[in-house]
Design a protein around this motif. Structure first.
Motif, short mmCIF file in Angstrom:
data_model
loop_
_atom_site.label_atom_id
_atom_site.label_comp_id
_atom_site.label_asym_id
_atom_site.label_seq_id
_atom_site.Cartn_x
_atom_site.Cartn_y
_atom_site.Cartn_z
N GLY A 186 0.80 -1.23 0.00
CA GLY A 186 0.00 0.00 0.00
C GLY A 186 0.82 1.28 0.00
N LEU A 187 2.13 1.17 0.13
CA LEU A 187 2.98 2.36 0.22
C LEU A 187 3.12 3.03 -1.15
N ASP A 188 2.77 4.31 -1.20
CA ASP A 188 2.86 5.03 -2.48
C ASP A 188 3.25 6.50 -2.31
N THR A 189 3.61 6.90 -1.10
CA THR A 189 3.77 8.33 -0.81
C THR A 189 5.13 8.66 -0.21
N LEU A 190 5.74 9.72 -0.77
CA LEU A 190 6.93 10.33 -0.17
C LEU A 190 6.62 11.80 0.07
N GLY A 223 11.67 11.69 -6.54
CA GLY A 223 10.49 10.86 -6.33
C GLY A 223 9.45 11.36 -5.35
N ALA A 224 9.54 12.60 -4.88
CA ALA A 224 8.54 13.14 -3.96
C ALA A 224 7.15 13.06 -4.57
N THR A 225 6.16 12.77 -3.75
CA THR A 225 4.77 12.78 -4.23
C THR A 225 3.92 13.85 -3.53
N ILE A 226 4.34 14.29 -2.35
CA ILE A 226 3.66 15.42 -1.68
C ILE A 226 4.71 16.46 -1.33
#
Length: 224
Positions: free
Chosen positions: A190-194, A209-212
């Protein structure tokens, strides 16, 4: 000014994504709105910022209850145990979970009607005594301990690294976290966020690769 700031940042994000061969839609631009007024948040919303991060529960509650917009609210401050109930009720995301006790309290307080609370585990990437967060070598065991908690959904990792002298050094610390997240995905799919990258270093964070992105000054200007 705020309108121009947002336009510039969105353009910079687009260019950075092209450079990194990434889709800009993978990235959430969050306005770090500590000490900003309701009017400023509403203006940012009208200019396409739909996610906002708050550091203090009392200040956030006053805004959340007043603003009638479809905003996604993120808690990005230090978590006091006595505030976990309100945080679990008010927010869609919590970025600063760094103890099992806090996770359990958020899980217990989350209303089932709201669905699971999205959380990020805060990692003390520089092993600083004054910083919150778990150590990198503790991440695997910590995530395993969160699995039974069904009212929270562990989405990824968050860091506030200490300032680096060069872009290369900044890049390395972000890259290190991305590699760690990737290595965890087989065990924790379920991990998809950095959650990494602030006003001073978000372009480097995008490359790695940051997502937020948590942008305060870049959107709202320097705090008075």
């Amino acid at each position: 000014m705020l309108t121009e700031n947002i336009k510039l940042i969105k353009n910079d994000i687009s260019q950075a994504c092209i450079s990194a061969c990434r889709n800009s839609e993978e990235i959430i631009l969050m306005g770090a709105s500590k000490s900003q007024t309701v009017q400023q948040i509403e203006q940012a919303y009208e200019n396409g910022i739909f996610h906002f991060g708050e550091n203090y529960v009392q200040e956030a509650e006053a805004k959340i209850t007043k603003i009638e917009k479809d905003i996604v609210w993120h808690f990005i401050g230090s978590i006091q145990t006595k505030k976990t109930k309100k945080i679990a009720h008010l927010f869609n995301w919590v970025h600063t979970v760094d103890s099992l006790k806090i996770a359990e309290k958020l899980n217990a307080a989350r209303p089932s009607s709201k669905g699971p609370l999205n959380i990020c585990v805060q990692v003390n990437i520089d092993d600083e005594e004054t910083k919150s967060g778990i150590l990198k070598e503790e991440i695997d065991d910590f995530l395993t301990n969160l699995i039974p908690l069904k009212n929270i959904k562990t989405r990824g990792l968050m860091i506030i690294p200490k300032p680096r002298h060069t872009a290369k050094e900044q890049s390395e610390v972000f890259s290190d976290l991305k590699l760690k997240l990737d290595s965890l995905k087989s065990k924790f799919p379920g991990l998809d966020t950095l959650s990494m990258g602030m006003s001073s270093d978000y372009l480097v964070a995008i490359q790695e690769g940051a997502t937020i992105l948590r942008i305060g000054t870049g959107i709202f200007g320097a705090r008075k």
